[in-house]
Design an enzyme around this catalytic site. Structure first.
Site: not given
Ligand code: NAD
Length: 506
Positions: A240, A261, A295
């Site tokens: 996110s 990403e 995403c």
């Molecule tokens: P999320 O942000 O909740 O978590 C993603 C990852 O980041 C997880 O492994 C989580 O544990 C880790 N994380 C979160 N906060 C962190 C921090 N402070 N320090 C270290 N690690 C941390 O996202 P989600 O709910 O798993 O996935 C959905 C999101 O991902 C959506 O916003 C989607 O658009 C995005 N996404 C983007 C892409 C891209 O290529 N642009 C691809 C897939 C998903």
């Protein structure tokens, strides 16, 4: 004999897939695998601690020091072997993706196919990590670039692509001569255990250094060293915008490299000349497919006033007939949302959109499939009179806003008036409009499509987006450069020492 419940079936299928991939659960507690298909908890395992993370960085760094000396084409053997193992275990890996994420069968298989594709791409790349040669302004001199392995690469992955996005990073990083540490989403431990077990096998079979890849089931606090430790050269984080806002500055504070990403808020412009049958199919797949949890999922349609009513009516009709259900069932096109929080966020966004003057045309309601702990919804479509804050946010669910326009300039302005910049498309048969949308004055996104939807990228192109999507690029084209460091070399093969810019120093 007692009838197997859905929970028993999922558990059985998960265990079978893990066994087939040679994956063992870390013994202990602290981490639970669950399935959005019925909302049940499946398996318990040990969570890694901050000390485990520290140790993993040391091991990965030692492995990197060996691996960087292996010629790149020889490193290619590792991804070649891994690609074969993925082909052999495609069904089982897809099972785990469906169990943990709720993707329908064909999309789960597509995710594993994407991993196989990137291994093939990386194998070819292992013979093409080329640098440029530039003309030197000094006589008897040569100027060129060489690319070297960067170091330890930390891959933080999101729940919705629990395998493919990690493999984009890992396959490239490995042929580039880096070692990899993977911190997957808390929601998808089983898929990552299976992917990592197969990679460990490929590492052992090809004689690559032990510890070249490490999986850490650690939460974000315990894995903080991945962001802070200088031995981690690159942090590639998918998730996110909120996560990126935390991770990006922290890595930058120690001058580390981050590939971000992040979220998208992807739109299609539908022009008066559009082939509406094509547009309808493209929109429904991009907006409702994967239950809106990509995403690149389409979140907005900006339709010309002459086609908007007809288009909305046709999308609503298509939505009402979409089979919502257990993703393992043949014919299901829309599986579950990942959890209750995702459902609540979708409902809150619909309420805010209606408050801002929007009209809920269809969908949004919960569909009963497998009990109160799972969250299935009918994809929703909301007509919005104008831009509003809720439209500018990414809601990670099948919720599509439709707005209208009169002139292409307005359409592009509405299209770009969101913080995110991942994927975009235009449906038009007018070449001027298509070219304008792809021009510098058109879409501000990293992915700009014509006559296809916003989702479903191929691995050959560089994948990623601008602005709050983070600016990172992964997968194809020259994204590999993100996993290497560049050296500019000047070689003097003359017996003189001329200085650049004509400087004379006595
Ligand atoms: P999320 O942000 O909740 O978590 C993603 C990852 O980041 C997880 O492994 C989580 O544990 C880790 N994380 C979160 N906060 C962190 C921090 N402070 N320090 C270290 N690690 C941390 O996202 P989600 O709910 O798993 O996935 C959905 C999101 O991902 C959506 O916003 C989607 O658009 C995005 N996404 C983007 C892409 C891209 O290529 N642009 C691809 C897939 C998903």
């Amino acid at each position: 004999m007692a009838r197997m419940t859905l929970h028993d079936t999922l558990l059985d299928r998960a265990r079978t897939a893990l066994d087939a991939c040679g994956a063992a659960l870390p013994e202990g507690t602290g981490w639970t695998a669950r399935s959005p298909i019925d909302g049940s908890s499946l398996l318990e395992m040990k969570a890694h601690t901050a000390a485990d993370v520290e140790a993993a960085i040391g091991t990965a760094h030692a492995a990197f020091l060996q691996w960087r000396t292996v010629p790149a084409p020889v490193r290619g053997n590792l991804v070649k072997r891994y690609g074969r193992l993925l082909e052999e275990h495609k069904e089982q890996l897809a099972d785990l993706v469906t169990i943990e994420v709720g993707k329908i069968r064909s999309e789960a298989l597509g995710e594993i196919q994407e991993m196989i594709d990137i291994c093939e791409f990386a194998l070819g790349l292992s013979r093409q990590l080329e640098g440029r040669t530039m003309p030197s302004e000094r006589p008897g001199h040569r100027l060129m670039e060489t690319w070297h392995p960067a170091g330890v690469v930390a891959v933080i992955s999101a729940f919705n692509f629990p395998a493919a996005v990690w493999s984009w990073n890992t396959a490239l990083a490995l042929v580039c001569g880096d070692s990899v540490i993977w911190k997957p989403s808390e929601l998808t431990p089983l898929t990552s255990l299976a992917c990592a077990a197969l990679l460990d096998r490929a590492i052992a079979e090809t004689g690559a250094p032990v510890g070249l890849h490490q999986l850490l089931l650690a939460d974000r606090d315990d894995s903080a060293a991945l962001l802070d430790d200088k031995r981690v050269a690159v942090v590639s984080a998918t998730g996110s915008e909120r996560m990126g806002a935390q991770v990006g500055p922290r890595v930058a504070a120690r001058f580390g490299k981050a590939i971000l990403e992040l979220g998208g808020n992807n739109a299609a412009i539908v022009a008066p000349s559009a082939d509406l049958d094509l547009a309808l199919r493209g929109i429904v797949f991009a907006a409702a497919g994967t239950a809106g949890q990509r995403c690149t999922s389409m979140r907005r349609v900006v339709a010309h006033t002459s086609v908007a009513d007809q288009l909305v009516e046709r999308i609503a009709r298509a939505y009402s007939g979409l089979p919502v259900g257990n993703p393992f069932d043949d014919g299901t096109l829309v599986g579950p949302l990942i959890n209750a929080a995702a459902y609540e966020r979708m409902q809150a966004s619909i309420a805010r959109a209606v408050e801002a003057g929007g009209v809920l045309v269809a969908g949004g309601e919960r569909v009963e499939v497998s009990g109160p702990d799972s969250y299935y919804v009918r994809p929703a479509i909301v007509r919005m009179p104008a831009q509003s804050d809720v439209v500018r946010e990414e809601t990670f669910a099948p919720l599509l806003y439709v707005m209208t326009y009169d002139g292409l300039d307005d359409a592009i302005a509405i299209h770009n008036d969101v913080p995110q910049g991942l994927s975009s498309s235009i449906f038009t048969l007018d070449q001027r409009e298509a070219e304008t949308f792809m021009s510098a004055a058109g879409s501000d996104c990293g992915i700009v499509n014509v006559n296809i939807g916003t989702s479903g990228a191929e691995i050959g192109g560089a994948f990623g987006g601008e602005t709050t999507t983070g600016g990172g690029r992964e997968s194809g084209s020259d994204a590999w450069r993100g996993y290497m460091r560049r050296a500019t070399n000047t070689i003097n093969y003359s017996d003189q020492l001329p200085l650049a810019q004509g400087v004379n120093f006595g």
